[in-house]
Design a protein around this motif. Structure first.
Motif, PDB file in Angstrom:
ATOM      1  N   ALA A  40     -50.501  89.105 -16.872  1.00  0.00           N
ATOM      2  CA  ALA A  40     -48.995  88.982 -16.113  1.00  0.00           C
ATOM      3  C   ALA A  40     -49.312  87.659 -15.380  1.00  0.00           C
ATOM      4  CB  ALA A  40     -49.086  90.273 -14.983  1.00  0.00           C
ATOM      5  N   ALA A  41     -50.465  86.908 -14.697  1.00  0.00           N
ATOM      6  CA  ALA A  41     -50.530  86.104 -13.934  1.00  0.00           C
ATOM      7  C   ALA A  41     -50.225  84.901 -14.904  1.00  0.00           C
ATOM      8  CB  ALA A  41     -51.869  86.028 -13.269  1.00  0.00           C
ATOM      9  N   HIS A  42     -50.709  85.024 -16.208  1.00  0.00           N
ATOM     10  CA  HIS A  42     -50.613  83.670 -17.035  1.00  0.00           C
ATOM     11  C   HIS A  42     -49.662  83.982 -18.135  1.00  0.00           C
ATOM     12  CE1 HIS A  42     -54.528  83.554 -15.399  1.00  0.00           C
ATOM     13  NE2 HIS A  42     -54.195  82.476 -15.246  1.00  0.00           N
ATOM     14  N   TYR A  43     -48.468  84.657 -17.747  1.00  0.00           N
ATOM     15  CA  TYR A  43     -47.355  84.968 -18.562  1.00  0.00           C
ATOM     16  C   TYR A  43     -46.646  83.717 -19.289  1.00  0.00           C
ATOM     17  CZ  TYR A  43     -43.556  87.310 -21.023  1.00  0.00           C
ATOM     18  OH  TYR A  43     -42.663  87.910 -21.955  1.00  0.00           O
ATOM     19  N   ASP A  44     -46.383  82.991 -18.453  1.00  0.00           N
ATOM     20  CA  ASP A  44     -46.025  81.755 -18.692  1.00  0.00           C
ATOM     21  C   ASP A  44     -46.792  80.694 -19.817  1.00  0.00           C
ATOM     22  OD1 ASP A  44     -43.950  81.921 -16.860  1.00  0.00           O
ATOM     23  OD2 ASP A  44     -44.832  80.527 -15.310  1.00  0.00           O
ATOM     24  N   ASN A  45     -48.010  81.013 -19.774  1.00  0.00           N
ATOM     25  CA  ASN A  45     -49.080  80.395 -20.895  1.00  0.00           C
ATOM     26  C   ASN A  45     -48.645  81.249 -22.235  1.00  0.00           C
ATOM     27  OD1 ASN A  45     -50.045  78.691 -18.997  1.00  0.00           O
ATOM     28  ND2 ASN A  45     -51.990  80.055 -18.645  1.00  0.00           N
ATOM     29  N   GLU A  46     -48.377  82.535 -22.101  1.00  0.00           N
ATOM     30  CA  GLU A  46     -48.035  83.089 -23.347  1.00  0.00           C
ATOM     31  C   GLU A  46     -46.680  82.831 -23.768  1.00  0.00           C
ATOM     32  OE1 GLU A  46     -48.679  87.510 -23.632  1.00  0.00           O
ATOM     33  OE2 GLU A  46     -50.338  87.191 -22.133  1.00  0.00           O
ATOM     34  N   ILE A  47     -45.811  82.431 -23.086  1.00  0.00           N
ATOM     35  CA  ILE A  47     -44.292  82.023 -23.613  1.00  0.00           C
ATOM     36  C   ILE A  47     -44.642  80.453 -24.110  1.00  0.00           C
ATOM     37  CG2 ILE A  47     -42.100  81.113 -22.766  1.00  0.00           C
ATOM     38  CD1 ILE A  47     -42.267  83.404 -20.419  1.00  0.00           C
ATOM     39  N   ASP A  48     -45.548  79.699 -23.677  1.00  0.00           N
ATOM     40  CA  ASP A  48     -45.439  78.489 -24.112  1.00  0.00           C
ATOM     41  C   ASP A  48     -46.358  78.664 -25.536  1.00  0.00           C
ATOM     42  OD1 ASP A  48     -44.468  77.402 -22.056  1.00  0.00           O
ATOM     43  OD2 ASP A  48     -46.249  76.852 -21.217  1.00  0.00           O
ATOM     44  N   ASP A  49     -47.364  79.556 -25.573  1.00  0.00           N
ATOM     45  CA  ASP A  49     -48.068  79.627 -26.940  1.00  0.00           C
ATOM     46  C   ASP A  49     -47.113  80.158 -27.790  1.00  0.00           C
ATOM     47  OD1 ASP A  49     -50.388  78.559 -25.856  1.00  0.00           O
ATOM     48  OD2 ASP A  49     -51.114  80.687 -25.633  1.00  0.00           O
ATOM     49  N   ALA A  50     -46.337  81.018 -27.684  1.00  0.00           N
ATOM     50  CA  ALA A  50     -45.152  81.716 -28.524  1.00  0.00           C
ATOM     51  C   ALA A  50     -44.289  80.489 -29.330  1.00  0.00           C
ATOM     52  CB  ALA A  50     -44.259  82.659 -27.980  1.00  0.00           C
ATOM     53  N   ALA A  51     -43.882  79.734 -28.060  1.00  0.00           N
ATOM     54  CA  ALA A  51     -42.952  78.573 -28.437  1.00  0.00           C
ATOM     55  C   ALA A  51     -43.699  77.602 -29.429  1.00  0.00           C
ATOM     56  CB  ALA A  51     -42.496  77.736 -27.252  1.00  0.00           C
ATOM     57  N   ARG A  52     -44.895  77.333 -29.207  1.00  0.00           N
ATOM     58  CA  ARG A  52     -45.670  76.255 -30.102  1.00  0.00           C
ATOM     59  C   ARG A  52     -46.004  76.955 -31.407  1.00  0.00           C
ATOM     60  NH1 ARG A  52     -48.106  74.764 -25.202  1.00  0.00           N
ATOM     61  NH2 ARG A  52     -49.712  76.551 -25.432  1.00  0.00           N
ATOM     62  N   SER A  53     -46.090  78.361 -31.399  1.00  0.00           N
ATOM     63  CA  SER A  53     -46.345  79.084 -32.863  1.00  0.00           C
ATOM     64  C   SER A  53     -45.073  78.896 -33.486  1.00  0.00           C
ATOM     65  CB  SER A  53     -46.692  80.437 -32.440  1.00  0.00           C
ATOM     66  OG  SER A  53     -48.132  80.522 -31.908  1.00  0.00           O
ATOM     67  N   ARG A  54     -44.117  79.119 -32.863  1.00  0.00           N
ATOM     68  CA  ARG A  54     -42.678  79.139 -33.411  1.00  0.00           C
ATOM     69  C   ARG A  54     -42.392  77.713 -34.250  1.00  0.00           C
ATOM     70  NH1 ARG A  54     -40.934  82.255 -29.440  1.00  0.00           N
ATOM     71  NH2 ARG A  54     -40.017  80.476 -28.339  1.00  0.00           N
ATOM     72  N   THR A  55     -42.824  76.628 -33.522  1.00  0.00           N
ATOM     73  CA  THR A  55     -42.823  75.283 -33.965  1.00  0.00           C
ATOM     74  C   THR A  55     -43.533  75.096 -35.183  1.00  0.00           C
ATOM     75  OG1 THR A  55     -42.174  74.495 -31.725  1.00  0.00           O
ATOM     76  CG2 THR A  55     -43.050  72.886 -33.293  1.00  0.00           C
ATOM     77  N   LEU A  56     -44.746  75.574 -35.030  1.00  0.00           N
ATOM     78  CA  LEU A  56     -45.740  75.337 -36.262  1.00  0.00           C
ATOM     79  C   LEU A  56     -45.223  76.087 -37.627  1.00  0.00           C
ATOM     80  CD1 LEU A  56     -48.518  74.223 -36.910  1.00  0.00           C
ATOM     81  CD2 LEU A  56     -49.469  76.431 -35.974  1.00  0.00           C
ATOM     82  N   GLY A  57     -44.717  77.451 -37.478  1.00  0.00           N
ATOM     83  CA  GLY A  57     -43.834  77.856 -38.473  1.00  0.00           C
ATOM     84  C   GLY A  57     -44.961  78.794 -39.590  1.00  0.00           C
ATOM     85  N   TRP A  58     -46.040  79.098 -39.029  1.00  0.00           N
ATOM     86  CA  TRP A  58     -46.934  79.923 -39.696  1.00  0.00           C
ATOM     87  C   TRP A  58     -46.446  81.384 -39.578  1.00  0.00           C
ATOM     88  CZ3 TRP A  58     -52.466  78.121 -38.217  1.00  0.00           C
ATOM     89  CH2 TRP A  58     -52.736  76.539 -38.638  1.00  0.00           C
ATOM     90  N   HIS A  59     -46.814  82.290 -40.582  1.00  0.00           N
ATOM     91  CA  HIS A  59     -46.691  83.510 -40.463  1.00  0.00           C
ATOM     92  C   HIS A  59     -47.854  84.341 -40.899  1.00  0.00           C
ATOM     93  CE1 HIS A  59     -44.264  86.982 -40.745  1.00  0.00           C
ATOM     94  NE2 HIS A  59     -45.045  87.449 -41.934  1.00  0.00           N
ATOM     95  N   ALA A  60     -47.961  85.297 -40.109  1.00  0.00           N
ATOM     96  CA  ALA A  60     -49.187  86.252 -40.181  1.00  0.00           C
ATOM     97  C   ALA A  60     -48.700  87.623 -40.504  1.00  0.00           C
ATOM     98  CB  ALA A  60     -49.978  86.189 -39.063  1.00  0.00           C
ATOM     99  N   ASP A  61     -49.369  88.316 -41.395  1.00  0.00           N
ATOM    100  CA  ASP A  61     -49.310  89.832 -42.066  1.00  0.00           C
ATOM    101  C   ASP A  61     -50.450  90.503 -41.672  1.00  0.00           C
ATOM    102  OD1 ASP A  61     -46.638  89.809 -42.726  1.00  0.00           O
ATOM    103  OD2 ASP A  61     -47.240  88.818 -44.651  1.00  0.00           O
ATOM    104  N   VAL A  62     -50.191  91.391 -40.768  1.00  0.00           N
ATOM    105  CA  VAL A  62     -51.709  92.293 -40.343  1.00  0.00           C
ATOM    106  C   VAL A  62     -51.478  93.649 -40.787  1.00  0.00           C
ATOM    107  CG1 VAL A  62     -52.857  93.199 -38.264  1.00  0.00           C
ATOM    108  CG2 VAL A  62     -51.763  90.662 -38.308  1.00  0.00           C
ATOM    109  N   SER A  63     -52.949  94.010 -41.381  1.00  0.00           N
ATOM    110  CA  SER A  63     -52.937  95.385 -41.747  1.00  0.00           C
ATOM    111  C   SER A  63     -54.279  96.023 -41.302  1.00  0.00           C
ATOM    112  CB  SER A  63     -52.871  95.588 -43.354  1.00  0.00           C
ATOM    113  OG  SER A  63     -53.837  95.163 -43.793  1.00  0.00           O
TER     114      SER A  63
END
Length: 145
Positions: A40-63
């Motif tokens: 919770a204290a570092h939630y802004d970092n998670e938002i930034d990581d998600a934005a960088r991941s979307r820009t990168l364009g990779w996709h992961a499928d987990v099973s």
């Protein structure tokens, strides 16, 4: 006399309920989200990581089947992402069992690891993939049967 018995019965029932709640609370089966305060204290970092991941364009499928966790990684064009470092962390919602696994490449873009014990139930996982200075993170909720 009836009122005295009723009041004593209610008090006894309350004491029994509190003893049962204390026993359940100390059973070791924690259902508190691990590291919830740090997340919770570092939630802004998670938002930034998600934005960088979307820009990168990779996709992961987990099973997740039994004790085997697998991740298939593709880039924006659908090509396999090989030579990456893949790590999956998370926990079981019902049992609180942590998962922390470094996966190894088994074929084109497919990474795999064997967990210490079979996974059952719903799990909240985070996949982190790093290759050549690029970092992709993605949260997953998955049910293992």
């Amino acid at each position: 006399m009836k009122w005295t018995i009723a009041i004593l019965g209610l008090l006894a029932g309350n004491v029994i309920a509190m003893v049962v709640l204390m026993a359940v609370a100390h059973s070791g089966a924690s259902e508190v989200i691990p590291n919830y305060y740090d997340r919770a204290a570092h939630y802004d970092n998670e938002i930034d990581d998600a934005a960088r991941s979307r820009t990168l364009g990779w996709h992961a499928d987990v099973s997740l089947e039994g004790a085997v966790i697998a991740v298939v990684v593709r880039d924006r064009a659908g090509l396999a992402v090989d030579g990456a470092s893949v790590r999956v962390t998370g926990y079981s919602r019902a049992h609180g069992q942590p998962i922390d696994a470094a996966l190894v490449l088994v074929s084109d873009g497919a990474y795999r690891a064997v967990l210490r014990s079979p996974a059952v139930g719903v799990h909240d996982l985070t996949v982190v993939i790093e290759r050549a200075g690029s970092r992709f993170t993605s949260p997953f909720s998955i049910e293992a049967r």
